[in-house]
Each structure stands twice: as structure tokens, then as C-alpha cells.
Design an enzyme around this catalytic site. Structure first.
Site, PDB file in Angstrom:
ATOM      1  N   LYS A 187      -6.520  20.001 -13.954  1.00 37.54           N
ATOM      2  CA  LYS A 187      -5.456  20.448 -14.860  1.00 37.54           C
ATOM      3  C   LYS A 187      -6.165  20.939 -16.119  1.00 37.54           C
ATOM      4  O   LYS A 187      -5.959  20.419 -17.227  1.00 37.54           O
ATOM      5  CB  LYS A 187      -4.485  19.266 -15.121  1.00 37.54           C
ATOM      6  CG  LYS A 187      -3.239  19.617 -15.908  1.00 37.54           C
ATOM      7  CD  LYS A 187      -2.226  20.457 -15.144  1.00 37.54           C
ATOM      8  CE  LYS A 187      -1.082  20.862 -16.053  1.00 37.54           C
ATOM      9  NZ  LYS A 187      -0.205  21.890 -15.438  1.00 37.54           N
ATOM     10  N   ASP A 219      -0.698  21.315 -10.209  1.00 38.71           N
ATOM     11  CA  ASP A 219       0.720  21.603  -9.943  1.00 38.71           C
ATOM     12  C   ASP A 219       0.853  22.721  -8.911  1.00 38.71           C
ATOM     13  O   ASP A 219       1.726  22.699  -8.039  1.00 38.71           O
ATOM     14  CB  ASP A 219       1.486  21.918 -11.244  1.00 38.71           C
ATOM     15  CG  ASP A 219       0.748  22.865 -12.171  1.00 38.71           C
ATOM     16  OD1 ASP A 219      -0.436  23.180 -11.911  1.00 38.71           O
ATOM     17  OD2 ASP A 219       1.346  23.295 -13.178  1.00 38.71           O
ATOM     18  N   ASP A 243      -4.569  10.691  -5.442  1.00 42.10           N
ATOM     19  CA  ASP A 243      -3.594   9.726  -4.936  1.00 42.10           C
ATOM     20  C   ASP A 243      -2.297  10.447  -4.577  1.00 42.10           C
ATOM     21  O   ASP A 243      -1.744  10.296  -3.484  1.00 42.10           O
ATOM     22  CB  ASP A 243      -3.333   8.660  -6.008  1.00 42.10           C
ATOM     23  CG  ASP A 243      -2.296   7.652  -5.552  1.00 42.10           C
ATOM     24  OD1 ASP A 243      -2.373   7.202  -4.399  1.00 42.10           O
ATOM     25  OD2 ASP A 243      -1.381   7.332  -6.345  1.00 42.10           O
ATOM     26  N   ASP A 247      -0.766  11.635  -0.519  1.00 41.80           N
ATOM     27  CA  ASP A 247       0.523  11.240   0.066  1.00 41.80           C
ATOM     28  C   ASP A 247       1.321  12.485   0.448  1.00 41.80           C
ATOM     29  O   ASP A 247       1.962  12.535   1.495  1.00 41.80           O
ATOM     30  CB  ASP A 247       1.356  10.403  -0.924  1.00 41.80           C
ATOM     31  CG  ASP A 247       1.169   8.904  -0.711  1.00 41.80           C
ATOM     32  OD1 ASP A 247       0.041   8.499  -0.370  1.00 41.80           O
ATOM     33  OD2 ASP A 247       2.144   8.151  -0.885  1.00 41.80           O
TER      34      ASP A 247
HETATM   35  C1  IPM Z   1      -3.705   4.301  -2.365  1.00 44.91           C
HETATM   36  C2  IPM Z   1      -2.703   3.387  -3.037  1.00 44.91           C
HETATM   37  C3  IPM Z   1      -3.390   2.665  -4.184  1.00 44.91           C
HETATM   38  C4  IPM Z   1      -3.879   3.716  -5.156  1.00 44.91           C
HETATM   39  C5  IPM Z   1      -2.543   1.601  -4.892  1.00 44.91           C
HETATM   40  C6  IPM Z   1      -1.950   0.610  -3.924  1.00 44.91           C
HETATM   41  C7  IPM Z   1      -3.311   0.906  -5.967  1.00 44.91           C
HETATM   42  O1  IPM Z   1      -1.597   4.092  -3.453  1.00 44.91           O
HETATM   43  O2  IPM Z   1      -4.714   3.796  -1.835  1.00 44.91           O
HETATM   44  O3  IPM Z   1      -3.494   5.510  -2.340  1.00 44.91           O
HETATM   45  O4  IPM Z   1      -3.113   4.180  -6.010  1.00 44.91           O
HETATM   46  O5  IPM Z   1      -5.053   4.076  -5.081  1.00 44.91           O
HETATM   47 MN    MN Z   2      -1.618   6.202  -2.845  1.00 40.67          MN
END
Ligand code: IPM
Ligand code: MN
Length: 366
Positions: A187, A219, A243, A247
């Protein structure tokens, strides 16, 4: 080969998916003649309950004696109101930091038979094969000062030049082994840590002239991962962006339940865990998807032990079970059979065992 592995099941569905992954590991050991010595330790909420500490010294000592760590997941509502130092997540953050596991590799690869479960159109999701390289021991997760009072709160994002250099080197090397394409995510239009990050990528790219590099703002990457995920190969980014993006990227393939990860530091030691969390609402129901943890075992075999063939066999078996139309509930599709965690694991194990038998028959015929 003989190896020592510390197993940390953790909370929620952690113990269930770990049980599956350990079964698969043992079958691989049997088939390929390896001995894996397993020691079980406590982490997260389970460790808070037992030791009043999310990462007890006993666990650290055990891990330090091992060649690798296999971890389930941590967290749950039971500990949500605990003070920061007595939260399950603290155990995970501490173990990563303690062992200096700065490079978190999160591969996102589409299994063709899961594409119907992807929220994206088949033609967008198919052929996705990318690797998120997330910096894991720096940034806003660890920076000081950090505190919360009744009137305000502060977190601090800090990166040293050295911390950035080592993760960028890691990503360049990985890009070299894959398609030679690297996307660095930051960023830099707002953050100084990102401007330093970008500067270092520019310096480093001179050392890797065979790698094609681009800089993207986080973004914009969040958007392009949905509209054109096939564009990406190796994606390197700082802790919190990684992180969030991992996801997001994980659902492209159909379910967060199939994504493994490796946290490594440059030697052969590493920590392997599914990307998903402890899913407390599913705990004890026998419905959790163990694929991510089983595939994390494959990453362990590959990255920590150099057992490429064994790792490939696990990936092949998982893929074959999906191709046969067997899924856990998170991936249920019309016309497929939904299996429990244990039933699905047994399919994977049969797949590994059966091919062993048929191979030896073939050899004796020749
Ligand atoms: C991940 C999880 C962890 C992170 C949490 C549980 C601390 O979300 O491994 O991605 O944020 O790293
Ligand atoms: Mn995570």
C-alpha cells in the site's frame, strides 16, 4: 527416513482434522518405509485450560527437539473475553515468532472437481495455481507500541530492512522455481513500511533478472483476485495483507477447507497447518474437512523432509477422492455423496494403500 514431529491439535475441529492427517502420514510412512515419531503437545485454548498459557514451555521444548511441527487450529468463543496474553491466538503468534518462521507459503490451486463449489464462474476459477508468500513474524501483528484503553487503542506496523529483504529473497527464489512471475503487494501510496518494501523489491530484482516483477496495491489485488485470479503466480506481501488475501484467495478453489500452509525459515524446520481456523461450531460433529491438514502433511514431507514423491502421492490421493465425487459437507454438490471426516479420510487412505498393492502386482508381472 526417521523424523520427529510435534503434533499440536489445538481447539475446535483441530483435533479431528489432525487425527485424519496423522492417519495419512502413518500410511505414507508404511508405504514408503519411513518412521515418523510423533509427540503431542498443547497449544491455544486447550493449553490455556491445562497450563494457563497458550504456548507452554513444555510445548516449545518439544517443538525444539523436533524436525517439524504439525498444527491443527486454535481459538473459540470460550476464550474470546480473555485478556490478550491469554487468548488462544497468542499461542500461534508466539510459536511462529519463537521459531522465526518468517515465510508463510499458502498455495491456492484449483482441483477441477471442486470448481462447482467455487463462487466464481468456472472459466475464471479453473487453472488457478498461485502461491501467496506471506511475511509472518513482523508488521502490525508484532509492532510496539500496542495497547487498548477505554478512550483509544493503538497498533503499530514496523518492518526492518532485514525482515523485508529475507521474505523478498524467498519469494524471488520461489518465483524462479515456478513460472518466473512475481507480484509484490503493498500500500505504497499510503504507508511508509510499504514504500520501503517496494524499494527493496526494486533493489532485489536486479539479482533475479530472470523473474518478471510487478507491484500492485493491496486494494487492487483484492479486486483482481476475484476478476482474474489466473493472472497471479507468486504473490508476496506483508503479514496482515497476506492474512486477508489468503482467505480471499482460498475460496476461489471452492472451500477454505482445502488450503494447506507451510511456515518456514530457510532451513528444513517448519510448521505446517491448514489455513482455516478452528470452526468451533463444527467441533465434535465429525463433519470437518480434513483435506487442508492432510495437504499440510504433504507440504511438510516436501519442504522439511524433501520427500517429493510421498508429497505428490498425498496430493494425488486427495485429488482422486474428489474426482470420485466424495466430499465433506462444506463442498457438498448435487449428486455427490457427503462423507464424514473419518469416512473421507478412509477414502484417501484406501487410495494410497490400493495403488501400493496394484503397483507391486505390476512389478511382479514384469
Ligand atoms: C491465520 C490466522 C491467524 C493469523 C490468527 C488465528 C492469529 O488467521 O493463520 O491466517 O491471523 O495469522
Ligand atoms: Mn487468517
Amino acid at each position: 527416513m526417521e523424523k520427529k514431529i510435534t503434533v499440536l491439535p489445538g481447539d475446535g475441529i483441530g483435533p479431528e482434522v489432525i487425527a485424519s492427517a496423522v492417519k495419512v502420514l502413518q500410511v505414507i510412512g508404511k508405504r514408503f518405509n519411513h518412521t515418523f515419531h510423533l509427540g503431542y503437545g498443547a497449544i491455544g485454548g486447550a493449553a490455556i485450560d491445562q497450563f494457563n498459557n497458550p504456548l507452554p514451555d513444555e510445548t516449545i521444548a518439544m517443538c525444539a527437539e523436533s524436525d517439524a511441527i504439525l498444527l491443527g487450529a486454535v481459538g473459540g468463543p470460550k476464550w474470546d473475553n480473555n485478556p490478550t496474553d491469554l487468548r488462544p491466538e497468542k499461542g500461534l503468534l508466539k510459536i511462529r515468532k519463537h521459531f522465526d518462521l518468517f515465510a508463510n507459503l499458502r498455495p491456492v490451486k484449483a482441483f477441477p472437481s471442486l470448481l462447482a463449489s467455487s463462487p466464481l464462474k468456472r472459466e475464471v476459477a479453473e487453472n488457478v495455481d498461485l502461491m501467496i508468500v506471506r511475511e509472518l513474524t513482523g508488521g502490525i501483528y508484532f509492532g510496539e507500541p500496542r495497547k487498548k484503553t477505554a478512550t483509544g487503542a493503538v497498533d503499530t506496523c514496523v518492518y526492518s530492512r532485514e525482515e523485508i529483504e529475507r521474505i523478498i529473497d524467498n519469494a524471488f527464489e520461489l518465483a524462479r522455481l515456478r513460472s518466473g512471475k512475481l507480484c509484490s503487494v503493498d500500500k505504497a501510496n499510503v504507508l511508509d513500511t510499504s514504500r520501503l518494501w517496494r524499494e527493496i523489491v526494486e533493489e532485489k530484482k536486479k539479482l533475479y533478472p530472470d523473474v518478471q516483477v510487478e507491484h500492485n496495491l493491496v486494494d487492487s489485488v483484492a479486486m483482481k483476485l476475484i476478476t482474474n485470479p489466473g493472472h497471479y503466480d507468486v504473490v508476496v506481501t506483508e503479514n496482515m495483507f497476506g492474512d486477508i488475501l489468503s482467505d480471499e484467495a482460498s475460496v476461489i478453489t471452492g472451500s477454505l477447507g482445502v488450503l494447506p500452509s507451510a511456515s518456514i525459515r530457510g532451513d528444513s524446520f517448519g510448521l505446517y497447518e491448514p489455513v482455516h481456523g478452528s470452526a468451533p461450531e463444527l467441533a465434535g460433529l465429525g463433519v470437518a474437512n480434513p483435506a487442508a491438514t492432510i495437504l499440510s502433511v504433504a507440504m511438510m514431507l516436501q519442504y522439511s523432509f524433501g520427500l517429493i514423491e510421498e508429497a505428490a502421492e498425498i496430493e494425488r490421493a486427495v485429488s482422486a477422492v474428489f474426482d470420485d465425487g466424495y466430499f465433506t459437507a462444506d463442498l457438498a454438490q448435487d449428486g455427490t455423496r457427503v462423507l464424514s471426516t473419518d469416512e473421507w479420510t478412509d477414502k484417501v487412505i484406501n487410495e494410497i494403500d490400493t495403488s501400493f498393492v496394484s503397483e507391486s502386482i505390476m512389478i511382479s508381472y514384469i
